[in-house]
Scaffold this motif. Structure first.
Motif, PDB file in Angstrom:
ATOM      1  N   ASN A 734     162.278 -16.293  87.140  1.00  0.00           N
ATOM      2  CA  ASN A 734     163.429 -15.815  86.008  1.00  0.00           C
ATOM      3  C   ASN A 734     163.192 -15.394  84.820  1.00  0.00           C
ATOM      4  O   ASN A 734     164.232 -15.234  83.952  1.00  0.00           O
ATOM      5  CB  ASN A 734     164.350 -17.419  86.134  1.00  0.00           C
ATOM      6  N   VAL A 735     161.916 -15.231  84.535  1.00  0.00           N
ATOM      7  CA  VAL A 735     161.623 -14.723  83.174  1.00  0.00           C
ATOM      8  C   VAL A 735     161.169 -13.090  83.413  1.00  0.00           C
ATOM      9  O   VAL A 735     160.171 -12.842  84.121  1.00  0.00           O
ATOM     10  CB  VAL A 735     160.649 -15.430  82.297  1.00  0.00           C
ATOM     11  N   ASP A 736     161.464 -12.279  82.660  1.00  0.00           N
ATOM     12  CA  ASP A 736     161.242 -10.765  83.084  1.00  0.00           C
ATOM     13  C   ASP A 736     159.910 -10.629  82.443  1.00  0.00           C
ATOM     14  O   ASP A 736     159.400 -11.160  81.467  1.00  0.00           O
ATOM     15  CB  ASP A 736     162.188  -9.909  82.194  1.00  0.00           C
ATOM     16  N   ILE A 737     159.206  -9.845  83.239  1.00  0.00           N
ATOM     17  CA  ILE A 737     158.060  -9.356  82.424  1.00  0.00           C
ATOM     18  C   ILE A 737     157.803  -8.744  81.175  1.00  0.00           C
ATOM     19  O   ILE A 737     159.072  -8.056  80.781  1.00  0.00           O
ATOM     20  CB  ILE A 737     157.047  -8.481  83.568  1.00  0.00           C
ATOM     21  N   ASP A 738     156.712  -8.719  80.476  1.00  0.00           N
ATOM     22  CA  ASP A 738     156.517  -8.476  79.132  1.00  0.00           C
ATOM     23  C   ASP A 738     157.336  -9.330  77.964  1.00  0.00           C
ATOM     24  O   ASP A 738     157.358  -8.722  76.855  1.00  0.00           O
ATOM     25  CB  ASP A 738     157.025  -6.672  79.281  1.00  0.00           C
ATOM     26  N   ALA A 739     157.972 -10.292  78.486  1.00  0.00           N
ATOM     27  CA  ALA A 739     158.579 -11.191  77.393  1.00  0.00           C
ATOM     28  C   ALA A 739     157.470 -11.734  76.875  1.00  0.00           C
ATOM     29  O   ALA A 739     156.218 -11.961  77.201  1.00  0.00           O
ATOM     30  CB  ALA A 739     159.348 -12.342  78.122  1.00  0.00           C
ATOM     31  N   ASN A 740     157.614 -11.957  75.488  1.00  0.00           N
ATOM     32  CA  ASN A 740     156.673 -12.636  74.514  1.00  0.00           C
ATOM     33  C   ASN A 740     156.147 -14.049  75.043  1.00  0.00           C
ATOM     34  O   ASN A 740     157.111 -15.135  75.242  1.00  0.00           O
ATOM     35  CB  ASN A 740     156.993 -12.791  73.086  1.00  0.00           C
ATOM     36  N   ILE A 741     155.041 -14.294  75.488  1.00  0.00           N
ATOM     37  CA  ILE A 741     154.652 -15.357  76.238  1.00  0.00           C
ATOM     38  C   ILE A 741     154.823 -16.700  75.504  1.00  0.00           C
ATOM     39  O   ILE A 741     154.673 -17.763  75.778  1.00  0.00           O
ATOM     40  CB  ILE A 741     153.260 -15.176  76.827  1.00  0.00           C
ATOM     41  N   ASP A 742     154.525 -16.453  74.093  1.00  0.00           N
ATOM     42  CA  ASP A 742     154.686 -17.542  73.099  1.00  0.00           C
ATOM     43  C   ASP A 742     155.939 -18.156  73.084  1.00  0.00           C
ATOM     44  O   ASP A 742     156.052 -19.358  72.454  1.00  0.00           O
ATOM     45  CB  ASP A 742     153.934 -17.071  71.676  1.00  0.00           C
ATOM     46  N   ASP A 743     156.817 -17.323  73.259  1.00  0.00           N
ATOM     47  CA  ASP A 743     158.248 -17.928  73.226  1.00  0.00           C
ATOM     48  C   ASP A 743     158.887 -18.496  74.605  1.00  0.00           C
ATOM     49  O   ASP A 743     160.007 -19.455  74.810  1.00  0.00           O
ATOM     50  CB  ASP A 743     159.321 -16.678  72.970  1.00  0.00           C
ATOM     51  N   ILE A 744     157.727 -18.618  75.653  1.00  0.00           N
ATOM     52  CA  ILE A 744     158.264 -19.292  76.864  1.00  0.00           C
ATOM     53  C   ILE A 744     157.691 -20.551  77.230  1.00  0.00           C
ATOM     54  O   ILE A 744     156.504 -20.858  77.059  1.00  0.00           O
ATOM     55  CB  ILE A 744     157.876 -18.238  78.011  1.00  0.00           C
ATOM     56  N   LYS A 745     158.741 -21.696  77.413  1.00  0.00           N
ATOM     57  CA  LYS A 745     158.155 -22.920  77.666  1.00  0.00           C
ATOM     58  C   LYS A 745     158.043 -23.284  79.275  1.00  0.00           C
ATOM     59  O   LYS A 745     157.539 -24.273  79.505  1.00  0.00           O
ATOM     60  CB  LYS A 745     159.067 -23.745  76.923  1.00  0.00           C
ATOM     61  N   LYS A 746     159.044 -22.584  79.820  1.00  0.00           N
ATOM     62  CA  LYS A 746     159.300 -23.006  81.077  1.00  0.00           C
ATOM     63  C   LYS A 746     159.633 -21.692  82.125  1.00  0.00           C
ATOM     64  O   LYS A 746     160.438 -21.034  81.472  1.00  0.00           O
ATOM     65  CB  LYS A 746     160.348 -23.913  81.223  1.00  0.00           C
ATOM     66  N   ILE A 747     159.310 -21.635  83.129  1.00  0.00           N
ATOM     67  CA  ILE A 747     159.624 -20.389  83.931  1.00  0.00           C
ATOM     68  C   ILE A 747     160.240 -20.797  85.561  1.00  0.00           C
ATOM     69  O   ILE A 747     159.391 -21.744  85.945  1.00  0.00           O
ATOM     70  CB  ILE A 747     158.412 -19.352  84.336  1.00  0.00           C
ATOM     71  N   THR A 748     161.096 -20.567  86.152  1.00  0.00           N
ATOM     72  CA  THR A 748     161.496 -20.961  87.422  1.00  0.00           C
ATOM     73  C   THR A 748     160.978 -19.697  88.474  1.00  0.00           C
ATOM     74  O   THR A 748     161.161 -18.762  88.227  1.00  0.00           O
ATOM     75  CB  THR A 748     163.086 -21.094  87.376  1.00  0.00           C
ATOM     76  N   ILE A 749     160.256 -20.536  89.418  1.00  0.00           N
ATOM     77  CA  ILE A 749     159.599 -19.408  90.381  1.00  0.00           C
ATOM     78  C   ILE A 749     160.192 -19.653  91.909  1.00  0.00           C
ATOM     79  O   ILE A 749     160.273 -20.825  92.009  1.00  0.00           O
ATOM     80  CB  ILE A 749     158.005 -19.710  90.506  1.00  0.00           C
ATOM     81  N   THR A 750     160.529 -18.657  92.491  1.00  0.00           N
ATOM     82  CA  THR A 750     161.115 -18.863  93.742  1.00  0.00           C
ATOM     83  C   THR A 750     160.075 -18.447  94.736  1.00  0.00           C
ATOM     84  O   THR A 750     159.408 -17.344  94.626  1.00  0.00           O
ATOM     85  CB  THR A 750     162.416 -18.030  93.931  1.00  0.00           C
ATOM     86  N   LEU A 751     159.497 -19.149  95.682  1.00  0.00           N
ATOM     87  CA  LEU A 751     158.534 -18.736  96.656  1.00  0.00           C
ATOM     88  C   LEU A 751     159.184 -18.728  98.221  1.00  0.00           C
ATOM     89  O   LEU A 751     160.281 -19.142  98.532  1.00  0.00           O
ATOM     90  CB  LEU A 751     157.621 -20.362  96.871  1.00  0.00           C
ATOM     91  N   GLY A 752     158.738 -17.603  98.709  1.00  0.00           N
ATOM     92  CA  GLY A 752     159.207 -17.146 100.029  1.00  0.00           C
ATOM     93  C   GLY A 752     157.926 -17.003 101.044  1.00  0.00           C
ATOM     94  O   GLY A 752     156.873 -16.902 100.519  1.00  0.00           O
TER      95      GLY A 752
END
Length: 753
Positions: A734-752
């Motif tokens: 749910n977080v696009d690539i190239d977003a500043n990683i220091d600003d990210i606290k949580k990422i939602t991952i979908t597994l298939g």
């Protein structure tokens, strides 16, 4: 002075006669002294003997080594260099043996029965005659060698080296018939490329290299032979032989000191039949187009396997004809060692990105008559630049078929520079593929300039390599899933009868499946639209039976070497074409480039190479698309070296050469963390994370295993929320690539699955 010597003479005589004994007593005394001296010498000998036995040294010299030098000789047993095969086990490059002749002329070299084993002086003329007939040697030169004095054996220069097996056999038979002893041969490794011109730049060559001990080994000097040299080479062994008093080697006394470890065999993804056919058609294409450079590559659209690749000019690896710098450095390959501006074939990725981001409206119309002004630059379409058109109205869909720079730049402007640059990162432009071949060019993203960024939408102002283009094309041919180019299908270790087999490596998901499918549909119109299609001329130029083909042509200016802008000659362009077949669900992608043709370029030139090769590929589709090589019962082990502190790009290449899938995180110059322990055995196609010392942006996690996602979370402190299946690989974040990683606290991952 005379008085001084007289005084000492008298003292000495006085001492001698001072204690005179009878003759018998003198004899006893002498005997006692001799016995004491003998005992002393004996003990000196014993002590010396014990010291020698204990230290194996005398006067600072190692006695065992000296004895071995006198009575033993050590011979290097060369490891067999691995064979390079095509995907079906047909040899491309394999070891051969060459021979060098020598003659023993020392008259002491006789058998135990007195048989003369040397060349006798009465036989010199016969030897010279045989060498003249078989090797083209001058008789006088042969005789001058044979008549040398105080040597054990003589050799015969370059004409006496590099002898084939058949010639060696003929010489041996002639000597036996003439009753001549003392003619013998040494062997040297050679490399045979039986197919002649066959992906020559890609396969490369292995050439003889003289080692410090005087032996010669095959070393890869270009192409795959060089990149996989460590895998192909193996390790030489050693054998010791006893020598007689004259220093001659005694046959049958060999003792193995170290076993030779033969090199691994490499099964490539190339197909011998389609590669041979491509070489033939490239000759036809180049004869017509007469380009400074020409190249063509065919890949599996789903796996990224390189099925055939060739370029012109080329060379013959067997004869090395054309292998020189004067022939445009033909040992370099355009496939991955050359940066260039790709031109309008980049519009495939521009259109896919615009569809994916929702800014593409196929029925939206615009006029290209006045171009599009950005800052101080006006972008024009090719027909207006040529003077063949004053402009016209067209829809965005028609603009793509027409290869309109104005239309594609409008799409880039609608996306916005940041969004477009984000898509370029998703397609991994600006990053070398690191697919396993050395000396790879990096490519360059557009500079931080609004005009250059806009121009990159139609393939100018950005530099790529062909492998980067092929990698990006797979995301369109493979419904959005991007795969790494591959050239190894299997590594076989003959020493252990084990192997490692490759599978496709997913490296991203730049666009959605729907965006990829729509892009291919619009690519079909490039070859079928009779008015706007740039690859239509009284019918589709690229046509393969009744198959629907997705195509795109490209024309790019060439940057001047002095950095002053672009070359200005009428033919100073790089022309290119990409074809995906069949368009509905591609099995093959073919990419062809032509640089600076001698005469005015015609799109009809593509029919000489694209159409026939794709037709042949369709006929061979069952064998080309089948798994490349069968696995052996047991998998070869590969243990991870200590890579902390090493260069991540070079490490990624080495891992891919051993069929491991690396994921490099960040843009640092050194590896700081690895998801596997040093020394652990990595399974074939196992995914491994390499964290660099500079991670600033969120990576594309598409295709990652859940275990690697959790490792990433541990390294960064980011919390992960999972959706979808309990296992499998990442299909969405749910977080696009190239977003500043220091600003990210949580990422939602979908597994298939």
């Amino acid at each position: 002075m005379r008085k001084f010597f007289k005084k000492w003479q008298n003292r000495f005589l006085g001492y001698v006669i001072s204690d005179r004994k009878r003759p018998r007593q003198n004899r006893e005394r002498v005997g006692q002294n001799l016995m004491i001296l003998a005992i002393f010498i004996f003990f000196v000998f014993i002590i010396n003997f014990v010291i020698i036995i204990g230290t194996d040294k005398k006067f600072g010299e190692n006695l065992s080594e000296k004895a071995r030098d006198v009575y033993q000789t050590t011979v290097t047993v060369q490891a067999k260099r691995g064979t390079i095969y095509d995907r079906n086990g047909n040899p491309i490059a394999e070891d051969s043996t060459t021979y060098s002749v020598y003659a023993i002329i020392d008259k002491s070299y006789i058998s135990s029965t007195g048989e003369k084993l040397y060349v006798q002086s009465s036989q010199y003329d016969q030897v010279a005659e045989i060498f003249n007939q078989q090797l083209g040697m001058d008789k006088e030169e042969v005789l001058s060698q044979l008549r040398q004095k105080k040597v054990f054996q003589v050799s015969f220069g370059t004409k006496g080296s590099g002898i084939s097996y058949s010639t060696m056999s003929a010489i041996t038979a002639a000597m036996q018939e003439a009753g001549i002893e003392g003619i013998a041969f040494t062997t040297s490794p050679g490399r045979m490329y039986k197919n002649g011109i066959f992906a020559s730049q890609f396969i490369g060559v292995a050439q003889l290299h003289e080692n410090k001990d005087g032996t010669k080994s095959l070393i890869g000097t270009s192409g795959l032979e060089a990149s996989l040299n460590d895998i192909l080479s193996g390790e030489d062994g050693t054998v010791t032989y006893e020598k007689d008093k004259n220093g001659n080697t005694l046959l049958g006394t060999g003792t193995t000191v170290k076993e030779a470890v033969n090199g691994k065999d490499v099964y490539t993804t190339l197909s011998e039949p389609i590669q041979t056919y491509l070489e033939t058609q490239m000759d036809v294409f180049q004869a017509e187009a007469k380009g400074v450079y020409a190249s063509a590559t065919l890949i599996n659209a789903k796996t990224g396997e390189i099925l055939a690749t060739s370029q012109r000019p080329t060379y013959n690896p067997s004869t090395l004809e054309g292998y020189d710098e004067g022939n445009l450095k033909t040992w370099n390959t355009l496939l991955y060692q050359s940066n260039y501006e790709p031109g309008s074939t980049m519009k495939v990725m521009t259109l896919a990105s615009a569809i994916d981001s929702g800014v593409f409206n196929p029925s939206e119309s615009y006029s290209n008559s006045e171009g599009l002004t950005i800052a101080d630059a006006t972008i024009q379409d090719w027909a207006i630049n040529e003077g063949s058109s004053t402009g016209q109205y067209m829809t965005m869909a028609q603009g793509f078929a027409y290869s309109s720079n104005v239309g594609m730049t409008m799409l880039e402007q609608k996306m916005g520079n940041d969004k477009w640059l984000n898509y370029l990162s998703k397609f991994r432009f600006g990053y070398p593929t690191r697919f396993g071949m050395g000396n790879e060019a990096t490519g360059l993203l557009p500079s931080d300039n609004i005009v250059t960024i806009a121009m990159s939408a139609f393939g100018q102002g950005i530099a790529t390599t062909q492998t980067q283009m092929l990698r990006a094309f797979t995301s369109v041919s493979n419904d959005g899933v991007m795969v790494e180019p591959q050239f190894i299908s299997k590594l076989y270790d003959p020493n252990t009868d084990t192997s490692r087999s490759a599978s496709a490596e997913v490296v991203g998901n730049p666009v959605s499946a729907e965006a990829a499918r729509q892009t291919r549909d619009y690519m079909v119109t490039v070859g079928t639209d009779p008015y706007y299609g740039t690859l239509y001329s009284d019918g589709p130029i690229i046509q393969v039976g009744n198959e629907s083909v997705a195509v795109k042509s490209g024309t790019a200016q060439i940057a001047a070497e002095d950095g002053s802008g672009y070359m200005t000659g009428s033919n100073d362009y790089i022309y290119s074409v990409v074809a995906m077949l069949p368009s509905e669900d591609p099995e093959f992608v073919m990419y062809v480039t032509l640089q600076q043709p001698e005469e005015r370029f015609s799109a009809l030139y593509w029919q000489d190479v694209v159409n026939p090769v794709l037709e042949e590929a369709v006929l061979m589709r069952d064998t080309l698309l089948a798994p490349a090589a069968n696995e052996t019962a047991q998998q070869t082990e590969y243990h991870l070296d200590d890579v902390i502190g090493k260069n991540p790009g070079e490490t990624a290449e080495e891992l891919r050469r051993n069929l491991v899938h690396p994921v490099v995180l960040g843009t640092g110059s050194k590896i700081s963390k690895v998801s596997k322990k040093t020394g652990s055995n990595l399974a074939e196609n196992e995914q491994i994370l390499l964290l660099t010392n500079n991670l600033e942006k969120v990576p594309d996690m598409y295709g990652w295993t859940k275990a690697n996602v959790e490792t990433f979370a541990k390294w960064t402190g980011i919390k992960i929320k999972y959706r979808g299946s309990d296992s499998g690989t990442v299909i969405k974040q749910n977080v696009d690539i190239d977003a500043n990683i220091d600003d990210i606290k949580k990422i939602t991952i979908t597994l298939g699955e």
